[in-house]
Design a protein around this motif. Sequence first.
Motif, short mmCIF file in Angstrom:
data_model
loop_
_atom_site.label_atom_id
_atom_site.label_comp_id
_atom_site.label_asym_id
_atom_site.label_seq_id
_atom_site.Cartn_x
_atom_site.Cartn_y
_atom_site.Cartn_z
N SER A 34 54.71 36.56 101.21
CA SER A 34 54.37 35.15 101.05
C SER A 34 53.30 34.79 102.07
CB SER A 34 55.60 34.27 101.20
OG SER A 34 56.18 34.40 102.48
N SER A 35 52.77 33.59 101.96
CA SER A 35 51.64 33.18 102.79
C SER A 35 52.01 33.11 104.27
CB SER A 35 51.14 31.81 102.34
OG SER A 35 52.11 30.81 102.67
N PRO A 36 51.03 33.25 105.16
CA PRO A 36 51.31 33.08 106.59
C PRO A 36 51.94 31.73 106.91
CG PRO A 36 49.17 34.11 106.29
CD PRO A 36 49.64 33.70 104.93
N ASP A 37 51.50 30.67 106.25
CA ASP A 37 52.07 29.35 106.50
C ASP A 37 53.57 29.31 106.27
OD1 ASP A 37 49.64 28.31 107.21
OD2 ASP A 37 49.29 27.27 105.31
N SER A 38 54.04 30.08 105.30
CA SER A 38 55.47 30.04 104.97
C SER A 38 56.33 30.61 106.09
CB SER A 38 55.74 30.81 103.67
OG SER A 38 55.56 32.21 103.86
N HIS A 39 55.72 31.37 107.02
CA HIS A 39 56.46 32.02 108.11
C HIS A 39 56.36 31.26 109.43
CE1 HIS A 39 57.54 35.58 105.79
NE2 HIS A 39 56.32 35.58 105.31
N ASP A 40 55.83 30.05 109.40
CA ASP A 40 55.71 29.24 110.61
C ASP A 40 57.09 28.68 110.96
OD1 ASP A 40 55.35 27.17 112.47
OD2 ASP A 40 53.43 26.56 111.62
N GLN A 41 57.73 29.28 111.97
CA GLN A 41 59.11 28.91 112.28
C GLN A 41 59.24 27.50 112.83
OE1 GLN A 41 61.47 31.78 114.40
NE2 GLN A 41 60.49 33.52 113.41
N VAL A 42 58.25 27.05 113.58
CA VAL A 42 58.31 25.68 114.09
C VAL A 42 58.27 24.69 112.93
CG1 VAL A 42 57.13 23.95 115.50
CG2 VAL A 42 57.32 26.31 116.32
N ALA A 43 57.38 24.93 111.98
CA ALA A 43 57.29 24.05 110.81
C ALA A 43 58.55 24.16 109.95
CB ALA A 43 56.05 24.40 109.99
N GLN A 44 59.11 25.36 109.85
CA GLN A 44 60.36 25.53 109.09
C GLN A 44 61.46 24.66 109.67
OE1 GLN A 44 61.17 29.70 109.35
NE2 GLN A 44 59.42 30.30 108.08
N GLN A 45 61.60 24.69 110.99
CA GLN A 45 62.67 23.92 111.61
C GLN A 45 62.40 22.42 111.52
OE1 GLN A 45 63.77 25.45 115.47
NE2 GLN A 45 64.78 27.19 114.51
N ARG A 46 61.13 22.04 111.61
CA ARG A 46 60.80 20.63 111.45
C ARG A 46 61.12 20.17 110.03
NH1 ARG A 46 54.81 17.81 112.36
NH2 ARG A 46 55.53 15.65 112.05
N LEU A 47 60.76 20.99 109.05
CA LEU A 47 61.06 20.65 107.65
C LEU A 47 62.56 20.55 107.43
CD1 LEU A 47 60.17 20.27 104.68
CD2 LEU A 47 60.28 22.76 104.44
N TRP A 48 63.31 21.46 108.04
CA TRP A 48 64.77 21.44 107.91
C TRP A 48 65.34 20.13 108.45
CZ3 TRP A 48 67.94 25.62 106.20
CH2 TRP A 48 69.32 25.41 106.34
N ALA A 49 64.89 19.75 109.64
CA ALA A 49 65.39 18.51 110.26
C ALA A 49 65.05 17.29 109.41
CB ALA A 49 64.83 18.36 111.66
N VAL A 50 63.83 17.25 108.90
CA VAL A 50 63.41 16.14 108.05
C VAL A 50 64.23 16.13 106.76
CG1 VAL A 50 61.51 15.24 106.66
CG2 VAL A 50 61.08 15.99 109.00
N SER A 51 64.48 17.31 106.21
CA SER A 51 65.24 17.40 104.95
C SER A 51 66.68 16.94 105.14
CB SER A 51 65.20 18.83 104.42
OG SER A 51 63.86 19.25 104.17
N GLU A 52 67.30 17.31 106.26
CA GLU A 52 68.64 16.82 106.54
C GLU A 52 68.64 15.30 106.68
OE1 GLU A 52 71.34 20.27 108.57
OE2 GLU A 52 70.37 18.85 109.94
N ASP A 53 67.62 14.77 107.33
CA ASP A 53 67.54 13.33 107.53
C ASP A 53 67.35 12.60 106.20
OD1 ASP A 53 67.32 10.97 109.29
OD2 ASP A 53 65.27 10.91 108.55
N LEU A 54 66.46 13.11 105.36
CA LEU A 54 66.17 12.45 104.09
C LEU A 54 67.34 12.51 103.12
CD1 LEU A 54 62.49 13.66 103.51
CD2 LEU A 54 63.22 11.33 104.05
N THR A 55 68.03 13.64 103.08
CA THR A 55 69.12 13.82 102.10
C THR A 55 70.47 13.37 102.64
OG1 THR A 55 69.57 16.09 102.84
CG2 THR A 55 67.95 15.80 101.05
N GLY A 56 70.60 13.29 103.97
CA GLY A 56 71.90 12.98 104.55
C GLY A 56 72.88 14.14 104.47
N VAL A 57 72.38 15.35 104.21
CA VAL A 57 73.22 16.54 104.09
C VAL A 57 73.03 17.41 105.32
CG1 VAL A 57 73.68 18.65 102.79
CG2 VAL A 57 73.19 16.50 101.57
N ALA A 58 74.10 17.63 106.06
CA ALA A 58 74.07 18.50 107.23
C ALA A 58 74.75 19.82 106.88
CB ALA A 58 74.79 17.86 108.41
N PHE A 59 74.11 20.93 107.19
CA PHE A 59 74.65 22.25 106.86
C PHE A 59 75.69 22.68 107.87
CE2 PHE A 59 71.28 22.15 103.97
CZ PHE A 59 71.18 23.31 103.22
N PRO A 60 76.72 23.40 107.42
CA PRO A 60 77.77 23.87 108.33
C PRO A 60 77.39 25.15 109.07
CG PRO A 60 78.31 24.54 106.10
CD PRO A 60 77.02 23.74 106.01
#
Length: 305
Positions: A272-298
């Motif tokens: 996959s693309s280099p952008d897809s492996h950006d771990q800082v962006a991955q974690q930022r996206l995860w945090a935003v996604s939890e905030d937007l959906t209200g779903v926290a992973f166990p």
Amino acid sequence: MSENWTEQNIPDQHGRVAVVTGANTGLGFETARMLAMRGATVVLAVRDLDKGKQAADRIKGDVSVQALDLTSLDSIRAAAADLRISHPRIDLLINNAGIMYTPRKTTADGFELQFGTNHLGHFALTGLLLEQLLPVPGSRVVTVSSTGHRIRAAIHFDDLQWEHSYSRVAAYGQAKLANLMFTYELQRRLTPHGTTVAMAAHPGVSNTELVRHAPAALRIPVNWLAPLLTQKAEMGALPTLRAATDPTALGGQYYGPGNRGEVRGYPKVVASSPDSHDQVAQQRLWAVSEDLTGVAFPIAATSPH
């Protein structure tokens, strides 16, 4: 094992429960059909129950239908609650449903439609079902991305919902890039548990209904050239099926067609693309996604390397 991995390579699936989103047509239908043929108990998680029931009638095996509208967090929560009761153990969650190149619209919760459906809806569903997967050795979460994750693709943290401008191609690219970033971050968080793995797949260019929202200028040549440039849904489903069932598959891998350009061919591990492996962006996206959906992973977060 033969280089040409086909549905004949799918191991026996008796005793396994698979939930497949968007399984009433196209890639999802073929994925569900082949899993059921190998003995899996398959749940078709679909928005349109009538079409889902028609699809279930065409599949031989232990198949049921679950209402799921990925454009509504209320529907996702209701579906997850139903599935926790009907299937307390889940072996495979296949996040297959998707939309492509739609005009700018929003989900019931105000998310841009492609990002909300393709990424946020599956993010929420996975988080709500993960406790059904974690106790099951060999369980897998497979999320379907696209070669579109490379096309005008970036995570627009300053305008995730495309409220200031909109490009249907770039919005699709963002959503499909998000699918991969979610998969890689999920795999890191799952690794300490040692039971469940996360993988991604893409179908190449498959002749399905997905292009129906494309602009007419693109849709007409695609439809005309489809027999030459695309592969049938049965082939397009094979990367997903390999990720879901191949005993040699590893967490964090990405499967796609093996021919040049990854347009068609038998499934293999692809990059996959280099952008897809950006771990800082991955974690930022995860945090935003939890905030937007209200779903926290166990499962706990990890630190970028």
